[in-house]
Design an enzyme around this catalytic site. Structure first.
Site, short mmCIF file in Angstrom:
data_model
loop_
_atom_site.label_atom_id
_atom_site.label_comp_id
_atom_site.label_asym_id
_atom_site.label_seq_id
_atom_site.Cartn_x
_atom_site.Cartn_y
_atom_site.Cartn_z
N TYR A 25 0.85 -1.20 0.00
CA TYR A 25 0.00 0.00 0.00
C TYR A 25 0.88 1.24 0.00
O TYR A 25 1.97 1.24 0.56
CB TYR A 25 -0.95 -0.04 1.20
CG TYR A 25 -2.10 -1.00 0.93
CD1 TYR A 25 -3.29 -0.55 0.40
CD2 TYR A 25 -1.93 -2.37 1.14
CE1 TYR A 25 -4.33 -1.45 0.11
CE2 TYR A 25 -2.95 -3.26 0.84
CZ TYR A 25 -4.15 -2.79 0.33
OH TYR A 25 -5.16 -3.66 0.03
N GLY A 40 -0.57 -18.14 2.88
CA GLY A 40 -0.82 -19.42 2.21
C GLY A 40 -2.11 -19.37 1.40
O GLY A 40 -3.18 -19.12 1.95
N HIS A 76 -2.46 1.14 -4.22
CA HIS A 76 -1.66 -0.04 -3.90
C HIS A 76 -1.37 -0.82 -5.17
O HIS A 76 -1.87 -0.46 -6.25
CB HIS A 76 -2.39 -0.93 -2.88
CG HIS A 76 -3.72 -1.39 -3.35
ND1 HIS A 76 -4.85 -0.61 -3.31
CD2 HIS A 76 -4.11 -2.56 -3.93
CE1 HIS A 76 -5.88 -1.27 -3.81
NE2 HIS A 76 -5.46 -2.46 -4.22
N HIS A 85 -0.90 -4.97 -6.86
CA HIS A 85 -0.96 -6.44 -6.69
C HIS A 85 0.05 -7.00 -7.68
O HIS A 85 -0.10 -6.77 -8.89
CB HIS A 85 -2.33 -7.01 -7.06
CG HIS A 85 -3.48 -6.39 -6.33
ND1 HIS A 85 -4.15 -7.03 -5.33
CD2 HIS A 85 -4.09 -5.19 -6.48
CE1 HIS A 85 -5.13 -6.26 -4.90
NE2 HIS A 85 -5.12 -5.12 -5.58
N HIS A 89 -3.07 -0.52 -8.64
CA HIS A 89 -4.51 -0.35 -8.37
C HIS A 89 -4.77 1.03 -7.81
O HIS A 89 -4.52 1.28 -6.63
CB HIS A 89 -5.00 -1.45 -7.43
CG HIS A 89 -6.49 -1.53 -7.37
ND1 HIS A 89 -7.16 -2.49 -6.68
CD2 HIS A 89 -7.46 -0.75 -7.93
CE1 HIS A 89 -8.46 -2.31 -6.80
NE2 HIS A 89 -8.66 -1.25 -7.56
N TYR A 140 -9.58 -9.37 0.07
CA TYR A 140 -9.54 -9.64 -1.37
C TYR A 140 -9.82 -11.10 -1.71
O TYR A 140 -9.44 -12.00 -0.95
CB TYR A 140 -8.16 -9.29 -1.95
CG TYR A 140 -8.13 -7.90 -2.57
CD1 TYR A 140 -8.62 -7.69 -3.84
CD2 TYR A 140 -7.61 -6.83 -1.86
CE1 TYR A 140 -8.61 -6.42 -4.40
CE2 TYR A 140 -7.58 -5.55 -2.42
CZ TYR A 140 -8.08 -5.36 -3.69
OH TYR A 140 -8.07 -4.12 -4.24
N ASP A 148 1.32 -12.60 0.19
CA ASP A 148 0.19 -13.43 0.60
C ASP A 148 0.44 -14.93 0.55
O ASP A 148 -0.10 -15.67 1.36
CB ASP A 148 -1.04 -13.09 -0.23
CG ASP A 148 -1.59 -11.71 0.10
OD1 ASP A 148 -1.53 -11.33 1.28
OD2 ASP A 148 -2.05 -11.02 -0.81
CU CU Z 1 -6.42 -3.71 -5.29
#
Ligand code: CU
Length: 670
Positions: free
Chosen positions: A303, A322, A460, A462, A616, A402, A317
């Site tokens: 972020y 996991g 942020h 991904h 994002h 998410y 993540d």
């Molecule tokens: Cu996002």
């Protein structure tokens, strides 16, 4: 609304008629995930050796794969030997063990110092409970008008690593909380902003409460759930994907898949979710090697907000949590189409047992509605066209707010698409601002977008790093970068300029960032009938890399995201792009460490690591729940065949057979 009810009943009928569940049988393949009995055996072998006891917590009990050359040579019925890698915690100490399940022996046990393994649900619960009981946290909550903490949902998350934080020897969870009295399925929409607890789960205590001041809690979020109080638009007449004569794919044991010249092995792991191995293509009777293994290796979600309540938020993540651990059960008819077959999984638990995930994966054929190829002649009157059908393997981990749809798509034209769809709930920061017309808006939205009153979604990224171990017609391959270059023609040619294409092989381990994006893995030891070296192209039309310097944390912990593609020499110990132990890692692990001294990759066994991503910048349309945003990588044959591999597609469907495909066990229906 009787019409509505009738339609729902019709859909329910279709679901019950076509849904089926396949479940893994006994170990029939050396690459199967460990089953329930094997996990129990592993724990029992370690217990008998005195290495673990009833208080030990397990962060991994997974298959240790046999060597690759043996696996390519393995055929049904050949002997199977099984080993396991186990990572466990005894008190604050972390250990890694290798167990030979077949001979019931502990091969090795090694203490791992200076690392933290992934988080455990029991620790998550501990951090939650400690926070709720902490007097300083309670004081901070009372200051915000909360006296009844039952209306709060506290969601512990991992702290990453920022220099200067005294986390040495501690196992930290940061605990922000949310007001949830008015939401059932939207628990991240109303943050109690400006405060979080810092918990050391080793010491089992709250070591700090960070409080930067009171901020209004956003108003309750409009309900998007199917609870009768959402004003639905009129229901559609059914538009559905069904296979009325049964599936065209075969599933064997646990689990080998065959479909339209493709064959591969499928397993489900706690850390990476779906792992696809031994991908072969039946090219007119010859089983050609395509890829040894493909999996999502790591994710990175940093972020871009500098305030203390947000600046640490940069999640890895897969390695910290996991993806299989957080897999959610797929909802038939919605998450996967009506013709999907569901596969249940068992995931090794914290306590050395397993927990079931019903419908952890689905596999289905999809009529894309597109032509696989077509052409018209005679002023458009004579048309040749073939419909395209894809095979999709899917799972959806829910990582807190998410949901990530992870798809592996196989096409009839011999493409493999690695698709990733991000949906779910934006992470929300509570702010004063209710409208962009407010005087506070400029300050509050400097690092994000106002998506509802008092709700800013910080910017942020991904990033998704895949590990793709291609073996194009054999193990020894060469990576080449293609280039399109302007070519000046002699003055007498009125065209003056065209472009030409050439490829440069990489001699050593390397990375690709802003370059051409024309990337190939080829076998120069083989020639097709046309004399080409068979190749596969890695196509990444939307390449997004981190613009941040790997000199600073958290970017230093996920350097894989600084490049679109990494190319490494095959090393069976190199599986996770940000290293084996990314929790609280200080940076530089994984890919950057492995290629620090670049190895020779010319005509060697190589692995490619493409990263796809999303910068994002949230938008109002992403609220209160985000429409799925897709990214994809295509592995595409390039002079691998001698002609269009889908030339032989049959324009007709097979006549319905009375007997259903026997490989599809009816199983349990929904
Ligand atoms: Cu996002």
């Amino acid at each position: 609304m009787p019409g509505q009810k009738l339609k729902l009943t019709f859909l329910a009928f279709l679901i019950s008629a076509f849904s089926s569940i396949a479940s893994a049988q006994q170990v029939d393949h050396p690459l199967n995930a460990l089953d329930t009995d094997e996990v129990a055996n592993v724990v029992s072998i370690l217990t008998q050796a005195g290495e673990v006891d009833k208080d030990t917590l397990f962060t991994a009990i997974r298959l240790k794969e046999p060597v690759k050359a043996k696996m390519w040579a393995w055929r049904d019925g050949d002997p199977i030997s099984r080993k396991s890698v186990v990572i466990f915690r005894r008190g604050p100490k972390t250990f890694q063990a290798i167990i030979d399940i077949s001979s019931s022996k502990v091969v090795s046990v090694e203490e791992k110092t200076g690392v933290e393994s992934s988080v455990l649900i029991s620790e998550w619960r501990t951090a939650q409970a400690l926070t709720l009981k902490d007097p300083n946290w309670q004081k901070a909550m009372r200051k915000r008008g909360f006296s009844n903490f039952n209306t709060l949902f506290c969601s512990p998350i991992l702290p990453g690593y920022l220099p200067g934080r005294d986390y040495e020897g501690k196992r930290i969870l940061n605990v922000p909380c949310y007001e949830v009295s008015k939401s059932k399925n939207h628990r991240y929409g109303r943050p109690v902003e400006g405060v979080f607890a810092v918990v050391d789960v080793n010491a089992k205590k709250v070591i700090d409460v960070v409080d930067t001041g009171v901020v209004p809690v956003p108003a309750p979020v409009s309900n998007y759930e199917d609870q009768g109080n959402t004003a639905f638009r009129p229901a559609l007449n059914p538009v559905i994907n069904v296979s009325p004569a049964g599936a065209n794919f075969k599933l064997k044991g646990g689990l080998q898949v065959e479909w339209q010249n493709w064959s591969f092995h499928l397993r489900f792991e706690r850390r990476n979710g779906i792992v696809i191995s031994l991908v072969r293509y039946n090219d007119k009777g010859e089983l050609r090697k395509v890829a040894y293994q493909m999996a999502l290796s790591e994710m990175f979600v940093p972020y871009m907000d500098p305030y203390p309540t947000w600046s640490y938020k940069a999640f890895l993540d897969a390695g910290e949590y996991g993806l299989g651990y957080l897999a959610s059960s797929l909802r038939p008819g919605q998450d996967c189409p009506l013709n999907a077959v569901y596969i249940n999984a068992v995931v090794p638990s914290d306590t050395g047992k397993v927990f079931p995930v019903e419908r952890a994966m689905c596999i289905f054929e999809r009529a894309t509605g597109d032509p696989a190829w077509r052409h018209a002649e005679n002023a458009g009157r004579d048309v040749e066209s073939r419909r395209a059908v894809d095979l999709v393997v899917r799972m959806i981990p829910t990582v807190g707010n998410y949901d990530y749809t992870l798809d592996w798509v196989f096409t009839q034209a011999a493409d493999i698409k690695l698709r990733l769809g991000a949906t779910g709930i934006l992470a929300i920061k509570g702010v004063e601002t209710k409208s962009m017309k407010d005087s506070t808006a400029k300050h509050d939205t400097k690092f994000g977008t106002l998506v509802a009153e008092n709700s800013v979604a910080p910017n942020h990224d991904h990033y998704f790093s895949y590990r793709i171990d291609l073996d194009v017609d054999g193990l020894n391959n060469t990576f080449t970068e293609g280039k399109v270059t302007p070519f000046t023609l002699p003055p007498e040619n009125p065209r003056r300029e065209i472009w030409t294409f050439d490829q440069t092989p990489a001699k050593f381990e390397t990375t690709m960032g802003e370059q051409s994006g024309l990337w190939f893995v080829k076998n120069t030891n083989k020639k097709t009938g046309l004399g080409h070296s068979p190749s596969l192209e890695i196509e990444m039309p939307t390449r997004v890399v981190s613009p941040l310097s790997p000199a600073f944390s958290p970017q230093s912990r996920a350097v894989f995201s600084n490049k679109s593609l990494w190319v490494t020499a095959y090393d069976r110990s190199q599986v996770y792009a940000a290293g084996n132990f990314p929790n609280q890692s200080k940076g530089g692990d994984g890919l950057p460490a492995w290629i620090a001294t670049p190895q020779d990759i010319s005509n060697k066994d190589i692995v490619v690591w493409p990263t796809i991503g999303i910068h994002h910048i949230p938008r109002a349309e992403d609220w209160p729940i985000m429409p799925t945003l897709w990214r994809e990588i295509t592995v595409r044959p390039f002079n691998f065949f001698e002609e269009n591999p889908a030339l032989d597609l049959n324009p007709a469907f097979a006549r319905p057979q009375k007997k259903q495909n026997p490989s599809l066990r009816p199983g349990k229906t929904e």
